[in-house]
Scaffold this motif. Sequence first.
Motif, PDB file in Angstrom:
ATOM      1  N   GLU A  31       0.617  -1.232   0.078  1.00 17.48           N
ATOM      2  CA  GLU A  31       0.110  -0.051  -0.011  1.00 17.48           C
ATOM      3  C   GLU A  31       1.034   1.445   0.048  1.00 17.48           C
ATOM      4  OE1 GLU A  31      -3.766   2.086   0.243  1.00 17.48           O
ATOM      5  OE2 GLU A  31      -2.780   0.192  -0.650  1.00 17.48           O
ATOM      6  N   PHE A  32       1.803   1.284   0.683  1.00 17.97           N
ATOM      7  CA  PHE A  32       3.049   2.402   0.569  1.00 17.97           C
ATOM      8  C   PHE A  32       3.503   2.615  -0.787  1.00 17.97           C
ATOM      9  CE2 PHE A  32       6.642   4.838   1.273  1.00 17.97           C
ATOM     10  CZ  PHE A  32       6.619   5.613   2.497  1.00 17.97           C
ATOM     11  N   ALA A  33       3.724   1.676  -1.444  1.00 17.48           N
ATOM     12  CA  ALA A  33       4.297   1.656  -2.819  1.00 17.48           C
ATOM     13  C   ALA A  33       3.274   2.193  -3.868  1.00 17.48           C
ATOM     14  CB  ALA A  33       4.823   0.329  -3.056  1.00 17.48           C
ATOM     15  N   ARG A  34       2.154   1.511  -3.389  1.00 15.83           N
ATOM     16  CA  ARG A  34       0.831   2.169  -4.381  1.00 15.83           C
ATOM     17  C   ARG A  34       0.733   3.618  -4.376  1.00 15.83           C
ATOM     18  NH1 ARG A  34      -4.265   3.669  -4.454  1.00 15.83           N
ATOM     19  NH2 ARG A  34      -4.244   3.421  -2.069  1.00 15.83           N
ATOM     20  N   ILE A  35       0.640   4.103  -3.003  1.00 16.80           N
ATOM     21  CA  ILE A  35       0.425   5.821  -2.720  1.00 16.80           C
ATOM     22  C   ILE A  35       1.661   6.421  -3.261  1.00 16.80           C
ATOM     23  CG2 ILE A  35       0.009   7.410  -1.080  1.00 16.80           C
ATOM     24  CD1 ILE A  35      -1.792   5.241   0.447  1.00 16.80           C
ATOM     25  N   ALA A  36       2.771   5.865  -3.210  1.00 21.88           N
ATOM     26  CA  ALA A  36       4.008   6.493  -3.462  1.00 21.88           C
ATOM     27  C   ALA A  36       4.152   6.742  -4.960  1.00 21.88           C
ATOM     28  CB  ALA A  36       5.440   5.845  -2.970  1.00 21.88           C
ATOM     29  N   LYS A  37       3.786   5.671  -5.699  1.00 24.56           N
ATOM     30  CA  LYS A  37       3.659   5.819  -7.187  1.00 24.56           C
ATOM     31  C   LYS A  37       2.723   6.873  -7.665  1.00 24.56           C
ATOM     32  CE  LYS A  37       3.319   2.911 -11.165  1.00 24.56           C
ATOM     33  NZ  LYS A  37       3.231   1.542 -11.714  1.00 24.56           N
ATOM     34  N   GLU A  38       1.616   6.897  -6.949  1.00 27.13           N
ATOM     35  CA  GLU A  38       0.698   7.831  -7.250  1.00 27.13           C
ATOM     36  C   GLU A  38       1.104   9.404  -7.017  1.00 27.13           C
ATOM     37  OE1 GLU A  38      -3.184   7.286  -4.971  1.00 27.13           O
ATOM     38  OE2 GLU A  38      -3.704   5.608  -6.237  1.00 27.13           O
ATOM     39  N   LEU A  39       1.948   9.549  -5.825  1.00 29.86           N
ATOM     40  CA  LEU A  39       2.472  10.860  -5.506  1.00 29.86           C
ATOM     41  C   LEU A  39       3.683  11.256  -6.800  1.00 29.86           C
ATOM     42  CD1 LEU A  39       2.975  10.569  -1.736  1.00 29.86           C
ATOM     43  CD2 LEU A  39       1.396  12.461  -3.115  1.00 29.86           C
ATOM     44  N   ASP A  40       4.407  10.342  -7.262  1.00 38.51           N
ATOM     45  CA  ASP A  40       5.458  10.679  -8.094  1.00 38.51           C
ATOM     46  C   ASP A  40       5.897   9.105  -8.843  1.00 38.51           C
ATOM     47  OD1 ASP A  40       7.729  11.383  -9.541  1.00 38.51           O
ATOM     48  OD2 ASP A  40       8.109  12.625  -7.885  1.00 38.51           O
ATOM     49  N   PRO A  41       5.318   8.933  -9.965  1.00 35.02           N
ATOM     50  CA  PRO A  41       5.644   7.784 -10.814  1.00 35.02           C
ATOM     51  C   PRO A  41       7.446   7.458 -10.811  1.00 35.02           C
ATOM     52  CG  PRO A  41       3.950   8.628 -11.592  1.00 35.02           C
ATOM     53  CD  PRO A  41       4.409   9.602 -10.701  1.00 35.02           C
ATOM     54  N   LYS A  42       7.964   8.573 -10.752  1.00 38.40           N
ATOM     55  CA  LYS A  42       9.352   8.470 -11.263  1.00 38.40           C
ATOM     56  C   LYS A  42      10.229   8.070 -10.257  1.00 38.40           C
ATOM     57  CE  LYS A  42       8.867  11.865 -15.004  1.00 38.40           C
ATOM     58  NZ  LYS A  42       9.230  13.343 -15.453  1.00 38.40           N
ATOM     59  N   LYS A  43       9.639   7.910  -8.866  1.00 40.43           N
ATOM     60  CA  LYS A  43      10.396   7.923  -7.765  1.00 40.43           C
ATOM     61  C   LYS A  43      10.034   6.522  -7.090  1.00 40.43           C
ATOM     62  CE  LYS A  43      11.106  12.767  -6.182  1.00 40.43           C
ATOM     63  NZ  LYS A  43      10.911  13.505  -4.859  1.00 40.43           N
ATOM     64  N   THR A  44      10.928   5.938  -6.474  1.00 41.40           N
ATOM     65  CA  THR A  44      10.769   4.462  -5.687  1.00 41.40           C
ATOM     66  C   THR A  44      10.103   4.728  -4.347  1.00 41.40           C
ATOM     67  OG1 THR A  44      13.081   4.759  -4.595  1.00 41.40           O
ATOM     68  CG2 THR A  44      12.982   3.783  -6.653  1.00 41.40           C
ATOM     69  N   PRO A  45       9.548   3.983  -3.644  1.00 36.65           N
ATOM     70  CA  PRO A  45       9.130   4.154  -2.400  1.00 36.65           C
ATOM     71  C   PRO A  45      10.235   4.665  -1.453  1.00 36.65           C
ATOM     72  CG  PRO A  45       8.198   2.289  -3.280  1.00 36.65           C
ATOM     73  CD  PRO A  45       9.189   2.587  -4.120  1.00 36.65           C
ATOM     74  N   THR A  46      11.232   4.337  -1.537  1.00 38.56           N
ATOM     75  CA  THR A  46      12.419   4.855  -0.608  1.00 38.56           C
ATOM     76  C   THR A  46      12.796   6.198  -0.850  1.00 38.56           C
ATOM     77  OG1 THR A  46      13.515   2.547  -0.638  1.00 38.56           O
ATOM     78  CG2 THR A  46      14.830   4.360   0.066  1.00 38.56           C
ATOM     79  N   GLU A  47      12.587   7.067  -2.069  1.00 36.69           N
ATOM     80  CA  GLU A  47      12.909   8.173  -2.473  1.00 36.69           C
ATOM     81  C   GLU A  47      11.584   8.801  -1.994  1.00 36.69           C
ATOM     82  OE1 GLU A  47      15.454   7.664  -6.395  1.00 36.69           O
ATOM     83  OE2 GLU A  47      13.199   7.582  -6.521  1.00 36.69           O
ATOM     84  N   VAL A  48      10.424   8.313  -2.146  1.00 38.34           N
ATOM     85  CA  VAL A  48       9.572   9.133  -1.456  1.00 38.34           C
ATOM     86  C   VAL A  48       9.293   9.326   0.014  1.00 38.34           C
ATOM     87  CG1 VAL A  48       6.724   9.123  -1.119  1.00 38.34           C
ATOM     88  CG2 VAL A  48       7.878   8.602  -3.279  1.00 38.34           C
ATOM     89  N   LEU A  49       9.861   8.160   0.578  1.00 38.92           N
ATOM     90  CA  LEU A  49       9.935   8.170   2.029  1.00 38.92           C
ATOM     91  C   LEU A  49      11.094   9.330   2.488  1.00 38.92           C
ATOM     92  CD1 LEU A  49       9.317   6.565   4.688  1.00 38.92           C
ATOM     93  CD2 LEU A  49      11.320   5.469   4.345  1.00 38.92           C
ATOM     94  N   ALA A  50      12.217   9.287   1.732  1.00 35.41           N
ATOM     95  CA  ALA A  50      13.123  10.407   2.197  1.00 35.41           C
ATOM     96  C   ALA A  50      12.678  11.778   2.076  1.00 35.41           C
ATOM     97  CB  ALA A  50      14.422  10.202   1.062  1.00 35.41           C
ATOM     98  N   GLU A  51      11.563  11.959   1.204  1.00 29.42           N
ATOM     99  CA  GLU A  51      11.174  13.444   0.884  1.00 29.42           C
ATOM    100  C   GLU A  51      10.174  13.483   2.219  1.00 29.42           C
ATOM    101  OE1 GLU A  51       7.758  15.773  -1.890  1.00 29.42           O
ATOM    102  OE2 GLU A  51       8.413  13.559  -2.565  1.00 29.42           O
ATOM    103  N   LEU A  52       9.390  12.564   2.454  1.00 27.99           N
ATOM    104  CA  LEU A  52       8.350  12.526   3.594  1.00 27.99           C
ATOM    105  C   LEU A  52       9.217  13.046   4.999  1.00 27.99           C
ATOM    106  CD1 LEU A  52       5.567  12.092   4.621  1.00 27.99           C
ATOM    107  CD2 LEU A  52       5.961   9.754   4.872  1.00 27.99           C
ATOM    108  N   ALA A  53      10.183  12.210   4.975  1.00 24.70           N
ATOM    109  CA  ALA A  53      11.057  12.641   6.237  1.00 24.70           C
ATOM    110  C   ALA A  53      11.416  14.299   6.151  1.00 24.70           C
ATOM    111  CB  ALA A  53      12.324  11.798   6.219  1.00 24.70           C
ATOM    112  N   THR A  54      11.640  14.848   5.171  1.00 23.84           N
ATOM    113  CA  THR A  54      11.914  16.410   5.218  1.00 23.84           C
ATOM    114  C   THR A  54      10.542  17.310   5.540  1.00 23.84           C
ATOM    115  OG1 THR A  54      11.489  16.620   3.004  1.00 23.84           O
ATOM    116  CG2 THR A  54      13.600  15.702   3.750  1.00 23.84           C
ATOM    117  N   ILE A  55       9.509  16.621   5.491  1.00 21.78           N
ATOM    118  CA  ILE A  55       8.173  17.334   5.551  1.00 21.78           C
ATOM    119  C   ILE A  55       7.608  17.607   6.851  1.00 21.78           C
ATOM    120  CG2 ILE A  55       5.945  17.915   4.701  1.00 21.78           C
ATOM    121  CD1 ILE A  55       6.816  16.488   2.124  1.00 21.78           C
TER     122      ILE A  55
END
Length: 586
Positions: free
Chosen positions: A287-311
């Motif tokens: 589910e994390f991967a699915r939502i992360a892909k919706e947010l940015d298809p070009k990023k991996t879940p790990t990269e989206v997680l790294a972005e989330l950590a900064t917000i």
Amino acid sequence: MRFLLQSVAVSFALVATLSVPARAQRIGADGAKQTFGFVSEQYFDDVYFKFNPTSGTSVGFHQYDAQLEDYSAANIAKETAALHQYQAKLEAIPADGLDAPVAADREVLLNSIKSQLLSLETIRMWQKNPDNYSSGVTSSIFTLMERPYAPVNTRLRAAIAREKLIPQVFAEARKNLQNPPRIYTEIALEQIDGSISFFEHDVPLAFASATDAAAKAELMKTNAAVVDAMKSYAAWMKADLLPRSNGSFAFGADTYRKKLQYDEMVDTPLDKLLAVNEANTKANQAEFARIAKELDPKKTPTEVLAELATIHPAPDKLLDAFRYSFNAEIAFIQTHHIITLPSDARPILQETPPFMRATTSASIDPSGPFETGSKAAYFNVTLPEKGWTPEHIAEHMAEFNVGTVVSTSIHETFPGHYVQFLWQDQFPSKVRKLVGANTNVEGWAHYTEQMMLDEGFVTPGAEERTRKLVRLGQIQDALLRNARFTVAIKMHTEGWTTEQAEHYFVTEGYQSPSVGKMETKRGTADATYLYYTLGKLEILKLRADVKAKQGARFNLQDFHDTFMRQGPVPIRIVRQAMLHDNSPVL
């Protein structure tokens, strides 16, 4: 959230020898209910709180305020004997002579006694964990300071009485501690500076408004003696204890299974528990991967997680972010009929006390069920420390990203721990006010994180991207609890090292390295902290089973209110009350 007999550190106080027959006679059914009521009252009054006076203060029994736990080996033997005596008394009361709720109380109390005996006789933290002593005495004074349940002069005199007994605690620690796990001694050394600072600064400040000049002068002497004793204990741990701290923290499979049985009434085989959690982990990751892909298809879940950590909020705005979240949660609960709120009162938001900061980022500290002088609850949040590096601050604040602020607030306050605290006056018995199961308490709070979002909760004004980030934060928190589940069993029954556990928190639990390290430290002593996910899954199954049984009559608020009324007992007992059967909890 602390519930008396399950999560309070084991402690001991001198108690008179009890005149209990060596072989209790089995009691006839006619007198079983009256006998259970008498025996349970006698147990709390004559055994538990006399061995655990700090717990007495915490729940609102202030006749224990001037007493301190006696940590001597001789007294531990007395406590052990008393617990065995009361185990025999309770076992002599026939469960079939009791109404169902009272029979359940008997089982809860009996299991609690068995758990304490397992801790004293088998796990033996009094011989293994040096932090039990330093953090234990710190907590004993903190309970007198944290809320104004009595005039400040009264609480000051109680603090003096306890402080006079503290140096002896460290003398007993030196005798008792034999071969601790190295990590336990390291944690004790990491936390003791905060405890020393607490006595040097926080204690005098807490009683600064006292008008009893003689008592204030005496506090200066007793407090100085405590600081000296604690510094000496720290030096002894570093020079003497640490080099010979070569013990194992692992409970072993047999002890682990018993602790789950006694604390949570869960007898599911450990391999099946791991399989259930593994399936839930994979579902959360997908589910994390699915939502992360919706947010940015070009990023991996790990990269989206790294972005989330900064917000996240700025450190000096973190408490304000939680206050804002309270408002939104309360409004949603009321308009969407999630659960009855028994009171309009809110918790007091504050920075986590220094001696608790090494192993917790957020916690709720409610008043006890029998407290009459002050009913306030405190929501503690750990802020970055002065002197931390920018990298350390960034890692710490990643725990409070835009999503986890919401899920943490839901978990600790509305409708999580704090709301369950607001219900405690309606818990049906003294046993259920004083004995709690973490699969219920922490399971409920963790369940509410997901339930609120599933029901449509959003931060007012949040854009669609922010809403998805909030859901990712909730899933990240769920994966943290999934990781605790696996790490707990693997470290304590399958030989995992702390390095393996830390790696698992990062790779499978989606946590930062600093969080992975802190969580692993906690898991070495809090061996069954799988109870978050375990309890959540039990509650979700209970809800599904009740809904299947009730059909169109099912109402979410009624389900939650009925769940609350049972008190914080193991989910198996809640199932029996709500479904009137013994169907599986998982």
